[in-house]
Design a protein around this motif. Structure first.
Motif, PDB file in Angstrom:
ATOM      1  N   TRP A 460     -44.013 -84.981  14.545  1.00 36.06           N
ATOM      2  CA  TRP A 460     -43.580 -85.698  13.353  1.00 36.06           C
ATOM      3  C   TRP A 460     -42.060 -85.845  13.419  1.00 36.06           C
ATOM      4  CZ3 TRP A 460     -46.528 -88.372  10.205  1.00 36.06           C
ATOM      5  CH2 TRP A 460     -46.146 -88.663   8.908  1.00 36.06           C
ATOM      6  N   TRP A 500     -40.648 -91.210   8.368  1.00 39.28           N
ATOM      7  CA  TRP A 500     -41.260 -90.167   9.183  1.00 39.28           C
ATOM      8  C   TRP A 500     -42.610 -90.659   9.705  1.00 39.28           C
ATOM      9  CZ3 TRP A 500     -39.155 -85.198  10.001  1.00 39.28           C
ATOM     10  CH2 TRP A 500     -37.985 -84.914   9.273  1.00 39.28           C
ATOM     11  N   TYR A 502     -45.229 -90.344  13.697  1.00 41.99           N
ATOM     12  CA  TYR A 502     -45.434 -89.615  14.947  1.00 41.99           C
ATOM     13  C   TYR A 502     -44.560 -90.187  16.047  1.00 41.99           C
ATOM     14  CZ  TYR A 502     -49.411 -87.727  12.448  1.00 41.99           C
ATOM     15  OH  TYR A 502     -50.208 -87.107  11.512  1.00 41.99           O
TER      16      TYR A 502
END
Length: 578
Positions: A460, A500, A502
């Motif tokens: 993340w 935010w 991956y």
């Protein structure tokens, strides 16, 4: 001496004896094997066909499953084989059918006839009913497709998920890229197919840059009088029926051309906004492609996985009224596996090719499972979901992306979410965002489905964007995540946003595609679609009914115990009175 004394007729009986005397002796037949000091090695198991061992112990070369003499699946373009169900391209040959299997059997109810039929007494037998079409004009047989295409067409899913890892990779540069870059050959027309609901994620940047550089090089050679093939580029934006009808086509085309130039397609011949489902814009597209291809040109349909190339070609075939081979279409990335030549659309010797989808690893949908992709897939018209946020608040789209409003020069901004309606949303304070990952990812915020999938999707990470706008009534900029959707931000001032998601997922800052927002604002907390909320309410009703039943059962047991206790007390008091 013997030959001189005997006649030729009597001499012929002695010829076998003479030949046996002059022939060399035969060696003695023995039966033995050479002794080896080490046991023979057993070769590993190999795919079809089985290995052929030579006399010296070596193994002959095994032909690949994807050889040129094997049939090609007309649905996806993969080479087919009928020996290994666990390998790609497996298909089952249909058993031959009797040509009269469609003729109906004459059946008469027993109750409507006497014991012996009158027609039978007269010697008349009923003739069987023939099908409406003549027996001479037999209908064409349906093309045989592989088991994967059959499962996708009839069940909407792949037959065996383990086989997906064995599917061949499509090398665009080797198969098509060198043909487009060649200065000789027939005229090339490139259909760049892009998904309107995921424009930046599905836009083939590498293809656009390759074709643009080829056009620049070959154009200069053509001006000098040399032989040069200058490709024509047609940008086709599909699935425009997923965008709101209030969006102006003129504004959409202007926005598409701007984004295409920024993506590397600086030499566009034409732009077409189409919908394969609604049959919008197909007539103009077909006429334009036929004129550009001419009588001998090659047309290549190129795009990202699940951009809608096969669906577009099938719709074009229905639009022009030709019977084409039905290409397999499904909301599964990588449905087409090989290059398929489509007949019946272009005139003369011009050819149309459907190519496999180009893999974009920066799309978040490529990391998801089949069940998770169904939630992310946009299959209906997009509806806005708008939040009014102050600094220090954040918005989650499922467990896939989060937008934080870190700093603003104004009191509040408007954030509109454009994504699949099946994806749940959450709005709250930034200070609680860390606990959201631990407490709700994989549960209330799906996808990912399950807690284990959160760690499997990657790390993340955070990215920062500085945005500005001049109106609260319309969105100014978009923060788009490849393969998912986008946040549309409307403000009159400046703001710093933290995004935010991956690691490896592409996030793009662009001008706003859809400026308007929803009239009703979402509230703090979880926001789910109507389908999900109905499912949750039905589950809650089941749980509440079970609790009420348990409570009623417990009350009944308590009342029975109270009655029994009262009866025992009355019996004791009666005994004392006696």
């Amino acid at each position: 001496m013997l030959s001189r004394m005997l006649s030729p007729s009597k001499l012929k009986h002695f010829i076998p004896l003479i030949s046996s005397l002059h022939s060399p002796p035969k060696p003695l037949q023995t039966s033995f094997r050479p002794i080896s000091s080490s046991p023979p090695t057993i070769p590993p198991s190999l795919p079809n066909p089985p290995p052929n061992f030579r006399s010296d112990g070596s193994i002959e070369s095994i032909p690949s499953v994807a050889s040129s003499d094997l049939p090609v699946c007309p649905g996806c373009g993969v080479y087919m084989q009928d020996s290994h169900p666990k390998l790609p391209g497996f298909f089952i040959r249909p058993s031959p059918k009797d040509p009269d299997y469609r003729i109906r059997v004459y059946r008469t109810p027993i109750a409507d006839e006497p014991e012996i039929s009158d027609s039978l007494k007269r010697g008349h037998l009923p003739e069987p009913e023939l099908p409406p079409e003549s027996s001479n004009n037999s209908s064409p047989e349906k093309p045989i497709v592989c088991a994967r295409c059959h499962s996708l067409r009839h069940y909407g899913r792949v037959k065996d998920a383990a086989v997906e890892n064995l599917l061949p990779d499509f090398d665009f540069d080797h198969t098509i890229g060198r043909r487009l870059a060649s200065a000789s050959g027939t005229r090339s027309v490139v259909l760049m197919v892009v998904d309107a609901s995921d424009f930046d994620g599905s836009f083939p940047r590498r293809v656009a840059q390759l074709v643009s550089s080829t056009i620049d090089e070959n154009s200069s050679a053509w001006k000098q009088g040399k032989s040069a093939n200058v490709p024509r580029v047609v940008l086709v934006v599909t699935k425009i029926d997923l965008l709101p009808p209030s969006l102006s086509p003129t504004r959409l085309e202007h926005w598409v051309r701007q984004r295409a130039r920024e993506g590397g397609a600086s030499k566009l011949t034409s732009v077409h906004l189409v919908s394969a489902v609604r049959d919008w814009g197909l007539n103009n597209l077909v006429e334009d492609v036929r004129e550009l291809a001419g009588a001998r040109g090659n047309v290549w349909a190129i795009g990202a996985q699940n951009a809608g190339k096969s669906t577009l070609i099938n719709s074009i075939g229905k639009h022009v009224g030709r019977k084409l081979t039905h290409l397999t279409e499904a909301p599964v990335p990588g449905t087409t596996l090989g290059i398929i030549r489509v007949e019946g659309i272009l005139p003369g010797q011009a050819k149309l090719f459907d190519t496999p989808g180009i893999l974009h690893p920066y799309q978040i949908s490529t990391r998801l499972t089949r069940e998770e992709q169904k939630l992310v897939h946009i299959g209906k018209e997009l509806k806005p979901r708008t939040y009014r946020l102050k600094a220090g608040h954040s918005v989650h789209i499922a467990g896939l992306i989060r937008l934080d409003v870190e700093e603003t020069s104004v009191d509040s901004i408007y954030v509109t979410v454009w994504a699949s309606p099946y994806l749940p949303l959450h709005m709250g304070k930034m200070e609680n965002a860390i606990t959201m990952v631990e407490a709700h990812f994989g549960r209330q915020l799906q996808p990912p489905i399950g807690e284990k999938r959160v760690a499997e999707l990657g790390k993340w990470v955070r990215r920062e964007f500085s945005v500005s706008g001049n109106s609260w009534d319309a969105s100014s900029v978009d923060v788009a995540a490849a393969g998912l959707g986008w946040f549309a931000v409307g403000l009159k001032g400046e703001a710093v946003l933290g995004v935010w998601t991956y690691d490896g997922v592409d996030v793009t800052l662009r001008s706003s595609l859809i400026p308007h927002r929803a009239q009703m604002f979402e509230v703090t907390g979880f926001t789910v679609s109507k389908i999900v909320s109905r499912a949750d309410s039905s589950v809650n009703k089941q749980h509440s009914s079970r609790k009420e039943k348990k409570q009623s059962d417990s009350k009944e047991t308590v009342s029975d115990e109270m009655v029994s206790d009262a009866a025992s007390e009355s019996a004791v008091s009666t005994d004392r009175g006696a």
